[in-house]
Write a protein that holds these residues in place. Sequence first.
Motif, mmCIF file in Angstrom:
data_model
loop_
_atom_site.group_PDB
_atom_site.id
_atom_site.type_symbol
_atom_site.label_atom_id
_atom_site.label_comp_id
_atom_site.label_asym_id
_atom_site.label_seq_id
_atom_site.Cartn_x
_atom_site.Cartn_y
_atom_site.Cartn_z
ATOM 1 N N PHE A 254 -13.823 15.391 29.527
ATOM 2 C CA PHE A 254 -13.034 15.649 28.343
ATOM 3 C C PHE A 254 -13.091 17.127 28.006
ATOM 4 O O PHE A 254 -14.116 17.781 28.183
ATOM 5 N N LYS A 255 -11.988 17.641 27.502
ATOM 6 C CA LYS A 255 -11.948 19.008 27.005
ATOM 7 C C LYS A 255 -12.002 18.965 25.484
ATOM 8 O O LYS A 255 -11.229 18.265 24.846
ATOM 9 N N ILE A 256 -12.916 19.747 24.905
ATOM 10 C CA ILE A 256 -13.126 19.759 23.466
ATOM 11 C C ILE A 256 -12.253 20.830 22.827
ATOM 12 O O ILE A 256 -12.248 21.987 23.256
ATOM 13 N N THR A 257 -11.523 20.430 21.786
ATOM 14 C CA THR A 257 -10.693 21.389 21.054
ATOM 15 C C THR A 257 -11.288 21.786 19.709
ATOM 16 O O THR A 257 -10.945 22.825 19.153
ATOM 17 N N ASP A 258 -12.229 20.964 19.171
ATOM 18 C CA ASP A 258 -12.844 21.288 17.887
ATOM 19 C C ASP A 258 -14.138 20.507 17.750
ATOM 20 O O ASP A 258 -14.309 19.448 18.374
ATOM 21 N N ASN A 259 -15.068 21.042 16.956
ATOM 22 C CA ASN A 259 -16.267 20.282 16.633
ATOM 23 C C ASN A 259 -16.670 20.566 15.195
ATOM 24 O O ASN A 259 -16.279 21.578 14.606
ATOM 25 N N ALA A 260 -17.414 19.652 14.603
ATOM 26 C CA ALA A 260 -17.915 19.792 13.235
ATOM 27 C C ALA A 260 -19.353 19.296 13.223
ATOM 28 O O ALA A 260 -19.660 18.250 13.796
ATOM 29 N N ILE A 261 -20.223 20.078 12.577
ATOM 30 C CA ILE A 261 -21.652 19.787 12.605
ATOM 31 C C ILE A 261 -22.137 19.423 11.206
ATOM 32 O O ILE A 261 -21.923 20.166 10.246
ATOM 33 N N GLY A 262 -22.778 18.263 11.086
ATOM 34 C CA GLY A 262 -23.396 17.862 9.842
ATOM 35 C C GLY A 262 -24.867 18.224 9.831
ATOM 36 O O GLY A 262 -25.332 19.047 10.631
ATOM 37 N N GLU A 263 -25.641 17.604 8.936
ATOM 38 C CA GLU A 263 -27.057 17.927 8.805
ATOM 39 C C GLU A 263 -27.823 17.635 10.091
ATOM 40 O O GLU A 263 -28.678 18.402 10.502
ATOM 41 N N ASN A 264 -27.537 16.512 10.724
ATOM 42 C CA ASN A 264 -28.245 16.158 11.958
ATOM 43 C C ASN A 264 -27.373 15.284 12.864
ATOM 44 O O ASN A 264 -27.864 14.358 13.508
ATOM 45 N N TYR A 265 -26.092 15.591 12.902
ATOM 46 C CA TYR A 265 -25.174 14.864 13.763
ATOM 47 C C TYR A 265 -23.981 15.753 14.094
ATOM 48 O O TYR A 265 -23.826 16.846 13.528
ATOM 49 N N SER A 266 -23.150 15.288 15.034
ATOM 50 C CA SER A 266 -22.036 16.113 15.489
ATOM 51 C C SER A 266 -20.785 15.267 15.686
ATOM 52 O O SER A 266 -20.856 14.106 16.114
ATOM 53 N N GLY B 187 -19.672 17.140 6.277
ATOM 54 C CA GLY B 187 -20.584 17.587 5.235
ATOM 55 C C GLY B 187 -22.001 17.402 5.729
ATOM 56 O O GLY B 187 -22.242 17.239 6.933
ATOM 57 N N GLY B 188 -22.972 17.427 4.812
ATOM 58 C CA GLY B 188 -24.344 17.219 5.226
ATOM 59 C C GLY B 188 -24.551 15.833 5.824
ATOM 60 O O GLY B 188 -25.141 15.686 6.898
ATOM 61 N N TYR B 189 -24.034 14.803 5.130
ATOM 62 C CA TYR B 189 -24.254 13.422 5.560
ATOM 63 C C TYR B 189 -22.987 12.576 5.473
ATOM 64 O O TYR B 189 -23.068 11.355 5.426
ATOM 65 N N HIS B 190 -21.821 13.206 5.426
ATOM 66 C CA HIS B 190 -20.583 12.428 5.436
ATOM 67 C C HIS B 190 -19.517 13.199 6.205
ATOM 68 O O HIS B 190 -19.619 14.405 6.417
ATOM 69 N N GLU C 182 -20.441 18.952 2.204
ATOM 70 C CA GLU C 182 -21.397 19.303 2.168
ATOM 71 C C GLU C 182 -22.412 18.549 1.485
ATOM 72 O O GLU C 182 -22.063 17.589 1.006
ATOM 73 N N LEU C 183 -23.084 18.896 1.113
ATOM 74 C CA LEU C 183 -24.219 17.975 1.107
ATOM 75 C C LEU C 183 -23.965 16.864 0.122
ATOM 76 O O LEU C 183 -24.041 15.697 0.459
ATOM 77 N N HIS C 184 -23.665 17.195 -1.168
ATOM 78 C CA HIS C 184 -23.425 16.175 -2.179
ATOM 79 C C HIS C 184 -22.096 16.368 -2.892
ATOM 80 O O HIS C 184 -21.882 15.797 -3.950
ATOM 81 N N HIS C 185 -21.183 17.187 -2.362
ATOM 82 C CA HIS C 185 -19.867 17.344 -2.964
ATOM 83 C C HIS C 185 -18.863 17.725 -1.877
ATOM 84 O O HIS C 185 -19.231 18.106 -0.771
ATOM 85 N N THR C 186 -17.583 17.617 -2.232
ATOM 86 C CA THR C 186 -16.522 17.864 -1.260
ATOM 87 C C THR C 186 -15.430 18.718 -1.881
ATOM 88 O O THR C 186 -15.057 18.512 -3.041
#
Length: 210
Positions: A9-21, A71-74, A96-100
Amino acid sequence: MKYGTTSHFKITDNAIGENYSLELTTQGYLYTFGSRDSYQLGRRILGRNKSNCLMLIPKKVVIRIKKIFAGGYHSFAVSDGEITYIWGQNAESQCELHHTLVLLENGDVYSFGCTRYKQLGIGASEGNQNSPVQINLDKCKYIATGDYYSIAVNNENKVYTWGFGGTYALGNRSENNELLPFELKCKEFGEISAIGGSSQYSVILSNFHN
């Protein structure tokens, strides 16, 4: 990205949370991996994997996607059909962590979630904001969040911050909280191309003016 022994697969974008991707492929498929303790991976965990809070192998979420955010966890995703999906932690009504923050195509900015440190930019408010409310800003082109604060850049290249002021992350030359968007004055700002927030600091990328 390699997955298994036969698929590429070719990746076009990524987003990183607190401990997941989150990883988005050029075909519009969303893959997630990492911690699932707040259901931020957006997929069912079956069988013997139910007791494991870490998913180390990327797995596909069955929605055709064109934009992703974490966000951090969402997590957020916008589908090809312009439908917005959200999943993960919702303890502060941010799901982010507790707001959007949400930036619409017309430049309007909305916020929702925790109001504890005034990071929603709507002034004094009690309790959590469980539905989006518009922030009093001119049309914007960039938004970002730290753990308890927010940043926006409008179409006139003006930078605003608000929320928790600890560690001087707001750039307001103090550690005071800002209830409403506070304009940063800096002669050296050129045309801004990106902004970012973290737990204790902010980043602004611009063309430097001599």
